[in-house]
Design an enzyme around this catalytic site. Structure first.
Site, PDB file in Angstrom:
ATOM      1  CG  ASP A 128     -45.791   7.814 142.010  1.00  0.00           C
ATOM      2  OD1 ASP A 128     -45.535   9.033 142.060  1.00  0.00           O
ATOM      3  OD2 ASP A 128     -46.261   7.186 142.970  1.00  0.00           O
ATOM      4  CE1 TYR A 146     -48.910   3.137 143.844  1.00  0.00           C
ATOM      5  CE2 TYR A 146     -48.957   4.367 141.792  1.00  0.00           C
ATOM      6  CZ  TYR A 146     -48.342   4.044 142.982  1.00  0.00           C
ATOM      7  OH  TYR A 146     -47.151   4.648 143.325  1.00  0.00           O
ATOM      8  CG  ASP A 184     -41.227  12.364 142.952  1.00  0.00           C
ATOM      9  OD1 ASP A 184     -42.258  12.735 142.360  1.00  0.00           O
ATOM     10  OD2 ASP A 184     -41.129  12.331 144.194  1.00  0.00           O
ATOM     11  CG  ASP A 194     -33.191  -1.070 135.290  1.00  0.00           C
ATOM     12  OD1 ASP A 194     -33.825  -1.038 134.221  1.00  0.00           O
ATOM     13  OD2 ASP A 194     -32.521  -2.061 135.640  1.00  0.00           O
ATOM     14  CE  LYS A 207     -35.850  -4.706 135.785  1.00  0.00           C
ATOM     15  NZ  LYS A 207     -34.508  -4.160 135.613  1.00  0.00           N
TER      16      LYS A 207
END
Ligand code: ATP
Length: 335
Positions: free
Chosen positions: A224, A124, A228, A200, A169
């Site tokens: 982010d 972002y 969720d 992951d 990652k």
């Protein structure tokens, strides 16, 4: 204390009155500064947030935020990204603990972890190029940004299990091996134990073994997405609050968005917003008030006064009114 009140768009406009009614029940000496900011304002005036709005916000002690729609329009700049950057709200703190009496989707019932998401850079960064046949987004990871988010994670860990999980990652992205190295250095300096997880694998393990985690620190986009996943584990987006904090400013908001699919129906769950008020009270140092609010939330849920996302048939304001009533009773007992 001066608080900027930004309901925003969609269900933000419905959960904000519900959260304010609960805040009012405490009778605190607070000056509320209402501000119209967001997609609705952009459609009406061509500007989602003005420089004057920014100056007013900077003069406030903190911001209570509803939710804002970010349309997929290349001419629209994300308001939240601007607020997070200009107020330097570098740490997005998202706690996940199952609330009593909430039915959870998995058989994992006991967990208590917090996602500490870097909030001002990463994917972002805002550095983007859109051409006819190709588009670029530059992922920016700085030493300063990684150091300060890792420090925040360590501070939170010191109050708990003294352990952080660094999520990245790094096997593929150089920017993430840099993030990982800076974070591990900060953890070592602070005497905090740590482990690392590929993002992951983290998403997978969070669903299978959420009880293993304490403080999870990660970059902007990964935080982010993982939030969720965590919200689903904790019973839904309508329950999960967050604090965006920097060294000078703070902004409190539910982690959900403006939910256009249910906006205008008066059925949005206000608990995420109300628990964001709770995080604001904690930030103000009002731990006892925060505890009263937490008990009242547990009590309305136990009574079954819940919105349709939790299987109930009550409205946003029904929940807020019931909660304010219970809280006033608790406050009478305390005082
Ligand atoms: P936006 O574009 O503003 O991010 P969205 O719909 O993509 O909105 P969310 O607002 O986070 O993303 O909503 C995702 C899903 O969760 C939607 O189905 C929405 O109805 C549901 N949801 C989100 N918040 C709540 C809430 N407070 N109460 C009930 N359902 C909610």
């Amino acid at each position: 204390m001066k608080i900027a009140i930004v309901p925003g768009d969609g269900i933000g406009r419905e959960v904000m009155p519900a959260a304010l009614a609960v805040l009012d029940a405490f009778g605190l000496d607070i000056e509320k500064i209402p501000l119209e900011i967001g997609y609705g304002k952009w459609k009406r005036t061509g500007s989602a947030i003005t420089d004057e709005d920014m100056s007013i916000i900077k003069e406030c002690d903190c911001v209570l935020f509803g939710a804002i729609t970010t349309p997929p329009d290349p001419n629209y700049k994300s308001v939240l990204m601007r607020l997070r950057k200009e107020l330097d709200l570098y740490a997005n703190i998202r706690p996940f603990v199952p609330l009593a009496n909430v039915k959870l989707p998995c058989n994992k019932k006991v967990f208590d972890f917090v996602i500490v998401r870097e909030n001002t850079e990463g994917m972002y960064s805002g550095i983007e190029e859109l051409h006819e046949d190709v588009a670029y987004t530059t992922r920016v990871i700085t030493r300063k940004g990684s150091q300060r988010i890792a420090e925040r994670a360590c501070i939170l860990a010191k109050g708990g299990k003294k352990h952080i999980t660094i999520v990245h990652k790094a096997n593929v992205l150089k920017s993430d091996s840099f993030f990982r190295d800076v974070c591990t250095g900060v953890a070592k300096r602070n005497g905090i134990s740590f482990n690392e997880m590929l993002v992951d694998a983290m998403a997978y393990d969070l669903i299978l073994r959420p009880e293993k985690y304490d403080v999870i620190v990660t970059t902007n986009l990964f935080g982010d997405i993982l939030s969720d996943v965590a919200a689903a584990l904790a019973g839904g987006l309508g329950l999960c609050p967050s604090a965006n904090v920097g060294d000078r400013h703070a902004l409190f908001e539910p982690i959900h968005g403006s939910a256009p699919d249910i906006a205008g129906k008066g059925i949005a769950n206000p608990i995420a917003s109300i628990l964001s008020v709770r995080m604001m009270l904690q930030w103000m140092g009002r731990e006892k008030d925060a505890q009263v609010l937490g008990r009242a939330v547990d009590s309305v849920i136990a009574k079954g006064i819940v919105t349709p996302d939790l299987g109930g048939s009550y409205s946003t304001m029904d929940v807020s009114e019931a909660l304010s009533k219970i809280m006033s009773e608790y406050l009478d007992q305390v005082h």
